[in-house]
Design an enzyme around this catalytic site. Structure first.
Site, PDB file in Angstrom:
ATOM      1  N   ARG A 154       0.803   4.133  -3.054  1.00 24.76           N
ATOM      2  CA  ARG A 154       0.370   5.518  -2.823  1.00 24.76           C
ATOM      3  C   ARG A 154       1.316   6.549  -3.425  1.00 24.76           C
ATOM      4  NH1 ARG A 154      -2.884   5.419   2.790  1.00 24.76           N
ATOM      5  NH2 ARG A 154      -3.603   3.278   2.571  1.00 24.76           N
ATOM      6  N   THR A 213      11.547 -12.775  -9.804  1.00 27.68           N
ATOM      7  CA  THR A 213      11.777 -11.531 -10.528  1.00 27.68           C
ATOM      8  C   THR A 213      10.477 -10.755 -10.515  1.00 27.68           C
ATOM      9  OG1 THR A 213      13.532 -12.383 -11.947  1.00 27.68           O
ATOM     10  CG2 THR A 213      12.294 -10.509 -12.791  1.00 27.68           C
ATOM     11  N   LEU A 214      10.559  -9.511 -10.064  1.00 31.34           N
ATOM     12  CA  LEU A 214       9.392  -8.632 -10.004  1.00 31.34           C
ATOM     13  C   LEU A 214       9.445  -7.631 -11.151  1.00 31.34           C
ATOM     14  CD1 LEU A 214       9.623  -7.849  -6.205  1.00 31.34           C
ATOM     15  CD2 LEU A 214       7.944  -9.335  -7.297  1.00 31.34           C
ATOM     16  N   GLU A 215       8.287  -7.269 -11.659  1.00 33.43           N
ATOM     17  CA  GLU A 215       8.170  -6.247 -12.685  1.00 33.43           C
ATOM     18  C   GLU A 215       7.593  -5.006 -12.023  1.00 33.43           C
ATOM     19  OE1 GLU A 215       6.311  -9.223 -12.931  1.00 33.43           O
ATOM     20  OE2 GLU A 215       7.830 -10.352 -14.004  1.00 33.43           O
ATOM     21  N   GLN A 273       3.799  -7.711  -1.535  1.00 32.95           N
ATOM     22  CA  GLN A 273       3.174  -8.694  -0.655  1.00 32.95           C
ATOM     23  C   GLN A 273       2.772  -9.913  -1.476  1.00 32.95           C
ATOM     24  OE1 GLN A 273      -0.701  -7.720   1.047  1.00 32.95           O
ATOM     25  NE2 GLN A 273      -0.128  -8.799   2.912  1.00 32.95           N
ATOM     26  N   TYR A 305       5.124 -27.200 -11.283  1.00 33.19           N
ATOM     27  CA  TYR A 305       5.703 -26.310 -12.290  1.00 33.19           C
ATOM     28  C   TYR A 305       7.063 -26.844 -12.718  1.00 33.19           C
ATOM     29  CZ  TYR A 305       7.619 -22.216 -14.558  1.00 33.19           C
ATOM     30  OH  TYR A 305       8.184 -21.362 -15.470  1.00 33.19           O
ATOM     31  N   SER A 353       0.804  -1.207   0.000  1.00 36.12           N
ATOM     32  CA  SER A 353       0.000   0.000   0.000  1.00 36.12           C
ATOM     33  C   SER A 353       0.851   1.278   0.000  1.00 36.12           C
ATOM     34  CB  SER A 353      -0.928  -0.010   1.213  1.00 36.12           C
ATOM     35  OG  SER A 353      -1.667   1.170   1.274  1.00 36.12           O
TER      36      SER A 353
END
Length: 149
Positions: A77, A96-98, A117, A131, A73
């Site tokens: 913001r 891996t985050l985008e 999160q 997977y 959050s």
């Protein structure tokens, strides 16, 4: 069904595992109904910018759960979005985050800060096949997209 922090503790999904910890104004680790992960490197995003980033935590997903990446959050913001990636049952590796900056100001994310999160959902049964795709055992550090021929 979304799993509680108590159940997440028992599953040993995240290494290193952290209890709820406050660092630089954000919390990471296990929460009441999820787990907040940290970023493995510093990222600076200009307005409209996009970057890949890696988590500090290694994942080992059991075959009866899947994870969904959600924004924190506080970051949302200021315009930071962490795309809602699905973490499949049986997947292992560093996530891996985008990341995209939809805000009007540059955003600096320091190494080790909480970034997203993970909400863990229990399946109604074990997945018949774990997977075994191109991102299995993903290494630490942001990994590019792999397009199969």
């Amino acid at each position: 069904m979304i799993l509680t922090g108590n159940t997440i503790r028992q599953l040993c999904i995240f290494t290193p595992f952290s209890e709820r910890t406050r660092h630089k104004g954000l919390t990471y680790g296990v929460g009441p109904a999820g787990y907040d992960v940290r970023i493995d490197q510093e990222v600076r995003l200009m307005p409209g910018g996009f970057s890949l980033a890696s988590t500090v935590e290694h994942f080992n997903m059991p075959q009866n759960v899947l994870g969904i990446v959600h924004d924190k959050s506080t970051w949302a913001r200021v315009g930071l979005a962490a795309q809602n990636t699905v973490i499949e049952p049986g997947w292992r590796g560093y996530l891996t985050l985008e990341l995209t900056n939809h805000g009007d100001e540059a955003i600096l994310i320091e190494e080790g800060m909480a970034i997203a999160q993970i909400i863990i959902h229990q399946l109604d049964d074990h997945a018949s096949v774990a997977y075994d795709g191109k991102y299995q055992d993903q290494q630490r550090g942001p990994q590019p997209a792999i397009f199969e021929k």
